[in-house]
Design an enzyme around this catalytic site. Structure first.
Site, PDB file in Angstrom:
ATOM      1  N   GLY A  38      35.093  25.410 -29.085  1.00 17.26           N
ATOM      2  CA  GLY A  38      34.725  23.984 -29.082  1.00 17.26           C
ATOM      3  C   GLY A  38      33.585  23.524 -28.413  1.00 17.26           C
ATOM      4  N   ASN A  39      32.882  24.676 -27.786  1.00 16.59           N
ATOM      5  CA  ASN A  39      31.835  24.507 -26.873  1.00 16.59           C
ATOM      6  C   ASN A  39      30.591  24.724 -27.675  1.00 16.59           C
ATOM      7  OD1 ASN A  39      33.586  25.247 -24.533  1.00 16.59           O
ATOM      8  ND2 ASN A  39      32.053  24.108 -23.687  1.00 16.59           N
ATOM      9  N   SER A  40      30.716  25.180 -28.989  1.00 19.07           N
ATOM     10  CA  SER A  40      29.795  25.289 -29.999  1.00 19.07           C
ATOM     11  C   SER A  40      28.660  24.254 -30.148  1.00 19.07           C
ATOM     12  CB  SER A  40      30.002  25.915 -31.401  1.00 19.07           C
ATOM     13  OG  SER A  40      30.661  27.280 -31.305  1.00 19.07           O
TER      14      SER A  40
ATOM     15  N   ILE B  98      11.153  45.137 -41.308  1.00 19.75           N
ATOM     16  CA  ILE B  98      10.718  45.894 -39.962  1.00 19.75           C
ATOM     17  C   ILE B  98      12.089  46.475 -39.776  1.00 19.75           C
ATOM     18  CG2 ILE B  98       9.208  44.261 -38.893  1.00 19.75           C
ATOM     19  CD1 ILE B  98      11.359  42.502 -38.073  1.00 19.75           C
TER      20      ILE B  98
ATOM     21  N   LEU C  90       5.627  36.904 -42.030  1.00 22.53           N
ATOM     22  CA  LEU C  90       4.582  37.852 -41.966  1.00 22.53           C
ATOM     23  C   LEU C  90       4.301  38.635 -43.202  1.00 22.53           C
ATOM     24  CD1 LEU C  90       5.226  39.781 -38.633  1.00 22.53           C
ATOM     25  CD2 LEU C  90       3.258  38.385 -38.896  1.00 22.53           C
ATOM     26  N   GLY C  91       5.577  38.761 -43.828  1.00 21.40           N
ATOM     27  CA  GLY C  91       5.565  39.654 -45.252  1.00 21.40           C
ATOM     28  C   GLY C  91       5.713  41.195 -45.214  1.00 21.40           C
ATOM     29  N   VAL C  92       6.802  41.449 -44.102  1.00 22.31           N
ATOM     30  CA  VAL C  92       6.746  42.735 -43.831  1.00 22.31           C
ATOM     31  C   VAL C  92       8.400  43.029 -43.686  1.00 22.31           C
ATOM     32  CG1 VAL C  92       4.846  43.452 -42.751  1.00 22.31           C
ATOM     33  CG2 VAL C  92       6.796  42.345 -41.231  1.00 22.31           C
TER      34      VAL C  92
ATOM     35  N   HIS D  42      27.071  25.714 -38.252  1.00 17.46           N
ATOM     36  CA  HIS D  42      28.414  26.015 -38.525  1.00 17.46           C
ATOM     37  C   HIS D  42      29.463  24.870 -37.770  1.00 17.46           C
ATOM     38  CE1 HIS D  42      28.873  27.890 -34.264  1.00 17.46           C
ATOM     39  NE2 HIS D  42      29.810  27.379 -34.429  1.00 17.46           N
TER      40      HIS D  42
ATOM     41  N   ASP E 277      21.230  28.825 -37.534  1.00 23.83           N
ATOM     42  CA  ASP E 277      22.583  28.010 -37.121  1.00 23.83           C
ATOM     43  C   ASP E 277      22.306  26.774 -36.158  1.00 23.83           C
ATOM     44  OD1 ASP E 277      25.206  27.634 -37.052  1.00 23.83           O
ATOM     45  OD2 ASP E 277      25.691  29.225 -35.545  1.00 23.83           O
TER      46      ASP E 277
END
Length: 491
Positions: A234-236, A295, A291-293, A126, A156
């Protein structure tokens, strides 16, 4: 006689006195002896300082090892052009040919962490999303132009590169080893001055706050480290480091209604960030094993669903499988709806974020060992992870680039409301590839691909990856005209 009486009386008195003293000293508890010792009492301020000094860790070494490898990231994007619909232009030159008013550039800023001596830097997606220019300022005030290597909106995380040598860097740590209550440092460079440091403790692990899904309108992989170290916007993209100065997370978000730090901050654990960075370096795209599930948290399973699947949920840990994708890795391994996943490769998973974190560390084609609970008994399963296409191969971005041949961007909420659509992405520049050959023009807003809703650019990429021979696009131009296009992927 009188003398004898006096003698006996005296003797009885003496014997009684001796007996009384003996009984009192041996049967009745005596008061302890009080001894007054003269002792100097230290001043309250001195006592407090000594106590605090003894209880707090020395974080100076960790700070010295990390501050020089945290950078300021500044971005510039051209902003979204305003489209002025004109029926005259649309009639003669085709839909979407009206006048576009360029807007003022949009500036952004954040932090980043140097990972290698030759200039690879990790930050948040971002921070650099939609940026046309990226500039990096080091802690020693040197400034470099950066290029985007790749980005992963679902975690992200983004990777950028500057052309420099012999740079300081932060070595990887192990976020799995972090314990709740352990001291950590948040290092950022939010004001383009020098790197700043704040300290706190790990408040929780494997937190999900749905911020990635909300920002990108897509399913996010969230298993944040929660800390009370002060982190502001600003710390992102800055570093979360342990007491040894090792990178254990990328600071990403804060829990705040005001936009300022109010008690908690969240970092992407390095177990996730390290895998994403490695994929972006090698392939330019994240290779996420699935995995194909579907959850569900065990605590969120309704009594009706439990009864329907014939399972008992009381006091059971793990992650509940709501459904299994046809022809996916989980189905092939024998997992079923109603099974409860207890561990992945020997690591317990008691929440959806924990399961997502464990699986996200692997690429398509890799195998993971699952322990699941079925009918009250634990059963082992070996699952071969698949990619988004349902195969075990590595996904290349070349197909997407060749197919798009266009610049895409999100659509503003105001434009969506004006056009009466709920979602979509806009074609800013068509380019010279398949979209242009199919008749797509600048300004076209894609709302569906092969009947799949397109809420983000990531959704569009996924749809292109899944498609075999062609795409059927549904969309609308800024003048409100609904149009359909067929795109041949084999041209």
């Amino acid at each position: 006689m009188d003398a004898k009486k006096v003698f006996y009386t005296f003797a009885i008195a003496v014997i009684s006195a001796v007996t009384g003293v003996y009984v009192y000293s041996h049967i009745v508890k005596s008061e302890p002896k009080v001894i007054t010792i003269k002792e100097e009492v230290p001043a309250i301020g001195q006592l407090t300082a000594n106590t605090v000094q003894a209880s707090l860790p020395d974080l100076t070494t960790a700070a010295e090892r990390s501050v020089h490898a945290v950078v300021h990231v500044k971005t510039r994007s051209r902003g979204k052009d305003y489209y002025s619909g004109n029926p005259f232009y649309d009639f003669f030159f085709g839909p979407g040919s009206g006048y576009r008013q360029p807007q003022q550039p949009v500036m952004g800023a954040g932090s980043g962490v140097i990972l290698t001596t030759d200039g690879y830097i990790v930050t948040n997606n971002h921070v650099i999303d939609n940026a046309d220019e990226i500039e990096v300022t080091l802690n020693d005030k040197r400034t470099f132009s950066a290029t985007l290597v790749g980005a992963d909106p679902t975690s992200d995380i983004a990777l950028i590169k500057i052309e420099a040598e012999e740079l300081p860097f932060v070595p990887y740590g192990d976020s799995d080893e972090l314990k709740v209550g352990e001291w950590v440092l948040a290092v950022g460079n939010p004001f383009n001055l020098t790197s700043t440091v704040t300290a706190g403790i790990v408040s929780a692990k494997a937190r999900s706050i749905n911020i990635i899904a909300n920002q990108n309108q897509t399913l996010g992989v969230e298993s944040f480290i929660q800390t009370d170290a002060a982190v502001n916007p600003g710390n992102s993209g800055g570093a979360l480091v342990n007491q040894r100065g090792e990178l254990v997370g990328i600071n990403t978000a804060i829990a705040s209604r005001t936009g300022s730090f109010t008690g908690y901050s969240f970092a992407v654990p390095v177990t996730i960030a390290k895998k994403v960075v490695a994929d972006l370096m090698e392939f330019g795209e994240v290779q996420r094993g699935l995995l194909g599930v579907s959850i569900i948290e065990v605590s969120n399973v309704t009594d009706e669903l439990a009864d329907e699947l014939g399972v008992k949920i009381d006091k059971i840990k793990g992650v509940f499988i709501g459904s299994v994708a046809p022809n996916g890795g989980a189905e092939e391994a024998g997992l079923k709806a109603g099974d409860i996943i207890l561990s992945v490769n020997g690591e317990d998973v008691n929440s959806v974020p924990e399961l997502q974190e464990r699986v996200s560390m692997h690429r398509p084609g890799e195998k993971v060992n699952i322990i699941a609970l079925r009918d009250g008994k634990q059963k082992p399963f070996e699952v071969t992870l698949r990619n988004i296409r349902g195969t075990t191969g590595i996904i290349s971005s070349s197909k997407i680039d060749e197919t798009l041949g266009a610049t895409l961007e999100p659509v503003s909420a105001s434009d969506l409301r004006r056009l009466g659509v709920r979602y979509g992405i806009q074609v800013v520049e068509v380019g010279n590839e398949s979209l242009r050959k199919s008749g797509v023009k600048n300004g076209f807003i894609i709302t569906k691909v092969n009947d799949t809703p397109i809420k983000s650019i990531d959704d569009f990429k996924a749809a292109v990856e899944k498609a075999k021979d062609g795409l059927f696009l549904t969309g609308v131009y800024p003048n409100g005209r609904v149009v359909y296009y067929a795109v041949n992927l084999n041209d």
